[in-house]
Design a protein around this motif. Structure first.
Motif, PDB file in Angstrom:
ATOM      1  N   GLU A  69       0.835  -1.201   0.000  1.00  0.00           N
ATOM      2  CA  GLU A  69       0.000   0.000   0.000  1.00  0.00           C
ATOM      3  C   GLU A  69       0.876   1.260   0.000  1.00  0.00           C
ATOM      4  O   GLU A  69       0.584   2.222  -0.716  1.00  0.00           O
ATOM      5  N   ALA A  70       1.940   1.220   0.779  1.00  0.00           N
ATOM      6  CA  ALA A  70       2.859   2.368   0.817  1.00  0.00           C
ATOM      7  C   ALA A  70       3.489   2.605  -0.554  1.00  0.00           C
ATOM      8  O   ALA A  70       3.610   3.745  -1.008  1.00  0.00           O
ATOM      9  N   GLY A  71       3.854   1.521  -1.213  1.00  0.00           N
ATOM     10  CA  GLY A  71       4.424   1.628  -2.560  1.00  0.00           C
ATOM     11  C   GLY A  71       3.413   2.184  -3.542  1.00  0.00           C
ATOM     12  O   GLY A  71       3.737   3.026  -4.383  1.00  0.00           O
ATOM     13  N   ARG A  72       2.196   1.715  -3.413  1.00  0.00           N
ATOM     14  CA  ARG A  72       1.133   2.195  -4.305  1.00  0.00           C
ATOM     15  C   ARG A  72       0.906   3.689  -4.120  1.00  0.00           C
ATOM     16  O   ARG A  72       0.827   4.449  -5.084  1.00  0.00           O
TER      17      ARG A  72
ATOM     18  N   ALA B 265       2.971   5.880  -2.924  1.00  0.00           N
ATOM     19  CA  ALA B 265       4.143   6.643  -3.388  1.00  0.00           C
ATOM     20  C   ALA B 265       4.120   6.817  -4.900  1.00  0.00           C
ATOM     21  O   ALA B 265       4.374   7.912  -5.420  1.00  0.00           O
ATOM     22  N   ALA B 266       3.795   5.721  -5.596  1.00  0.00           N
ATOM     23  CA  ALA B 266       3.798   5.796  -7.068  1.00  0.00           C
ATOM     24  C   ALA B 266       2.626   6.631  -7.572  1.00  0.00           C
ATOM     25  O   ALA B 266       2.798   7.483  -8.447  1.00  0.00           O
ATOM     26  N   GLN B 267       1.458   6.395  -6.982  1.00  0.00           N
ATOM     27  CA  GLN B 267       0.269   7.078  -7.484  1.00  0.00           C
ATOM     28  C   GLN B 267       0.316   8.577  -7.175  1.00  0.00           C
ATOM     29  O   GLN B 267      -0.187   9.387  -7.946  1.00  0.00           O
ATOM     30  N   HIS B 268       0.905   8.914  -6.062  1.00  0.00           N
ATOM     31  CA  HIS B 268       1.035  10.323  -5.705  1.00  0.00           C
ATOM     32  C   HIS B 268       1.909  11.041  -6.715  1.00  0.00           C
ATOM     33  O   HIS B 268       1.645  12.187  -7.094  1.00  0.00           O
ATOM     34  N   PHE B 269       2.938  10.343  -7.174  1.00  0.00           N
ATOM     35  CA  PHE B 269       3.807  10.954  -8.170  1.00  0.00           C
ATOM     36  C   PHE B 269       3.085  11.071  -9.518  1.00  0.00           C
ATOM     37  O   PHE B 269       3.259  12.052 -10.233  1.00  0.00           O
TER      38      PHE B 269
ATOM     39  N   LYS C 290      10.107   1.713  -1.179  1.00  0.00           N
ATOM     40  CA  LYS C 290       9.316   1.193  -0.054  1.00  0.00           C
ATOM     41  C   LYS C 290       9.438  -0.320   0.079  1.00  0.00           C
ATOM     42  O   LYS C 290       9.006  -0.879   1.074  1.00  0.00           O
ATOM     43  N   MET C 291       9.960  -0.971  -0.945  1.00  0.00           N
ATOM     44  CA  MET C 291       9.950  -2.430  -0.967  1.00  0.00           C
ATOM     45  C   MET C 291      11.095  -3.024  -0.153  1.00  0.00           C
ATOM     46  O   MET C 291      12.184  -2.460  -0.126  1.00  0.00           O
ATOM     47  N   PRO C 292      10.854  -4.168   0.487  1.00  0.00           N
ATOM     48  CA  PRO C 292      11.937  -4.809   1.244  1.00  0.00           C
ATOM     49  C   PRO C 292      12.834  -5.679   0.363  1.00  0.00           C
ATOM     50  O   PRO C 292      13.640  -6.442   0.871  1.00  0.00           O
TER      51      PRO C 292
END
Lengths: 139, 263
Positions: free
Chosen positions: A49-52, A54-58, A125-127
Motif C-alpha cells: 500500500e505504501a508503494g502504491r 508513493a507511485a500514485q502520488h507521483f 518502499k519495498m523490502p
C-alpha cells in the motif's frame, strides 16, 4: 488500510519455502512498464500500500497503476516476552509471497520516464531489490 | 522473403537435457528445437549472439543450415514459433522453430504499431489503453508482415478499436484473435469503479471471514454474551475494546487460544 483477503479457508498457514524463482507473474502483462522483484520475500500488505501511494502520488492521476501481487498469506507472530509453546500465535499481518522475478506493480498510459520515476518511488518502499522493466519481446 | 531471411548455422545436439543445455549456453550456444512437416523433432544449438540479435530485430523466418551433417536437411526454412525466457524474463534460453514452406499458410503473432496521436489524449486525464499488443493471424509465410499498423488519430474519449476493425496488410490474411478484443481505447485515467468498491469493502473489514471456522454452540454463545470482554482476543487487531488492546493484545488472545502462557 492494508490489503487482506475477504474470506479464507483457514485462519493460519505454514511458512513454506520462500527462496524460489518466479515461474508465473514474472512479466509485464497489463501495463507498459513494471517493477520486478529480484529477490524473494514476504511483502506485507501495508508495504504494498505504501508503494502504491508513493507511485500514485507521483503520477498525479495520470496513467493507471496495477498491483500484481496480493497479500493473501497470514503471518503469525508471538508477542514479546512470551514463552515458547502453547500453539501457533495469532495472525500479525498479511503478506504477499514475492519470489525473485515477480512483477510487483505495472503502469500504463504514461511515458517511460514518468513510469520509471513513479516506480522508483515505489521500489524505495519495498523490502526487496527491484528493477524497472518494459514489455519483453514476444513471438 | 527467403533470400532476405537470415541464415543461421545449426549444430545437432547429441545429448539433450537441462545440464547439457546449460553447458551449451555457457559456451555461447542457444539450445533450440526444429519440428513440423511430419518429421521427427530435431534438437539443435545455434550461435546465441547472432540468433538473439535477429530475434530482437523482429525476424521470424530463418534459413537453417546444417554444415557437416548429412543426415540433417541441407537447408530448411523455419518459422520462429516460441521463445523461452529465464525467470527474470531477461535472457532467451531456448527457441522453437517450425519447418515451413514459403507458400504454406501459418499462424503467427504480429505486433501492433500505433500511428498518430489520439484526439482524446490531448485532454488531460485521458489515457490510451491497449490490452492487446499483438494479433494472431493466418497468412502465407512469404506475406508475413513485420507489424500491423493501426491509425488511432481519430480516437476520442470512450472510442475504441477492436481487432476486427484493424485492416490487415494483405487481403488473404485471416484474423485468428478474438474479433472483439480491444486493440486501443481512450479511457479516463484513474481507479476503476470496481477497484474502488473493493477498496471500500476491504477497509470495512478488520479480519477475513474464515470458512472452516467452528461455529460456537448455543451454550457457549450465552457464556460469551455474559462476558464479552474476555472474548476480545478473537479480533485483536482493532477490536472493540481499545483499552484492553492497548494494554496487551496478546492477553486477549490467551483465553481464546485456550493456552496457559506463563512469563
Amino acid at each position: 488500510m492494508a490489503l487482506m483477503p475477504k474470506r479464507v479457508k483457514y485462519r493460519k498457514e505454514f511458512r513454506r519455502v520462500r527462496d524460489r524463482k518466479a515461474t508465473k507473474g514474472n512479466y509485464v502483462a497489463y501495463g507498459d512498464y513494471g517493477l520486478q522483484a529480484l529477490e524473494g520475500q514476504w511483502v506485507p500488505g501495508r508495504v504494498l500500500e505504501a508503494g502504491r501511494v508513493a507511485a500514485q502520488h507521483f503520477l498525479k492521476r495520470e496513467g493507471r497503476l496495477f498491483i500484481r501481487v496480493f497479500p493473501d498469506k497470514p503471518i503469525s507472530k508471538k508477542p514479546l516476552e512470551t514463552r515458547m509453546g502453547t500453539g501457533k500465535a495469532d495472525v500479525d499481518y498479511w503478506a504477499a509471497r514475492v519470489k525473485a522475478g515477480t512483477m510487483l506493480y505495472e503502469i500504463a498510459g504514461v511515458p517511460e520516464a514518468t513510469a520509471r520515476r513513479a516506480l522508483v518511488r515505489a521500489a524505495m518502499k519495498m523490502p526487496v531489490r527491484c528493477r524497472f522493466v518494459g514489455r519483453r519481446v514476444s513471438v | 522473403m527467403h533470400e532476405k531471411s537470415p541464415l543461421l548455422t545449426a549444430e545437432k545436439r547429441e545429448r539433450i537435457g537441462t545440464r547439457y543445455a546449460k553447458r551449451d549456453r555457457a559456451i555461447g550456444r542457444l539450445p533450440a528445437v526444429v519440428y513440423g512437416h511430419g518429421r521427427d523433432p530435431l534438437a539443435i544449438t545455434l550461435d546465441a549472439k547472432s540468433t538473439l540479435t535477429q530475434i530482437h530485430k523482429g525476424e521470424k523466418v530463418f534459413r537453417l543450415d546444417f554444415p557437416g551433417h548429412k543426415e540433417a536437411d541441407e537447408m530448411q526454412m523455419v518459422l520462429l514459433k516460441e521463445v523461452q525466457f529465464d525467470y527474470l524474463g531477461t535472457n532467451i534460453v531456448h527457441a522453437d522453430f517450425a519447418r515451413v514452406d514459403l507458400n504454406e499458410r501459418v499462424r503467427t503473432h504480429v505486433h501492433i504499431t500505433f500511428l498518430g496521436e489520439a484526439k482524446g489524449l490531448k485532454t488531460a486525464g485521458n489515457m490510451l489503453m491497449h490490452p492487446v499488443t499483438e494479433l494472431e493471424i493466418e497468412c502465407r509465410v512469404v506475406d508475413l508482415p513485420d507489424h500491423v499498423e493501426v491509425n488511432i488519430a481519430d480516437l476520442d474519449l470512450g472510442d475504441m478499436i477492436s481487432a476486427s476493425q484493424v485492416k490487415l496488410p494483405m487481403p488473404d490474411m485471416k484474423l485468428i484473435t478474438d474479433p472483439n478484443a480491444v486493440v486501443a481505447q481512450v479511457v479516463l485515467a484513474g481507479v476503476s469503479k470496481a477497484a474502488e468498491e473493493e477498496t471500500v469493502a476491504a477497509e470495512g473489514a478488520t479480519e477475513p471471514e474464515v470458512l472452516t471456522a467452528k461455529k460456537p454452540a448455543e451454550g457457549e454463545e450465552a457464556a460469551k454474551g455474559a462476558a464479552p470482554a474476555a472474548k476480545g482476543g478473537a479480533a485483536p487487531a482493532k477490536g472493540a475494546a481499545p483499552a484492553a488492546k492497548g494494554a496487551a493484545p496478546a492477553a486477549g488472545a490467551k483465553p481464546a487460544a485456550g493456552g496457559d502462557k506463563k512469563k
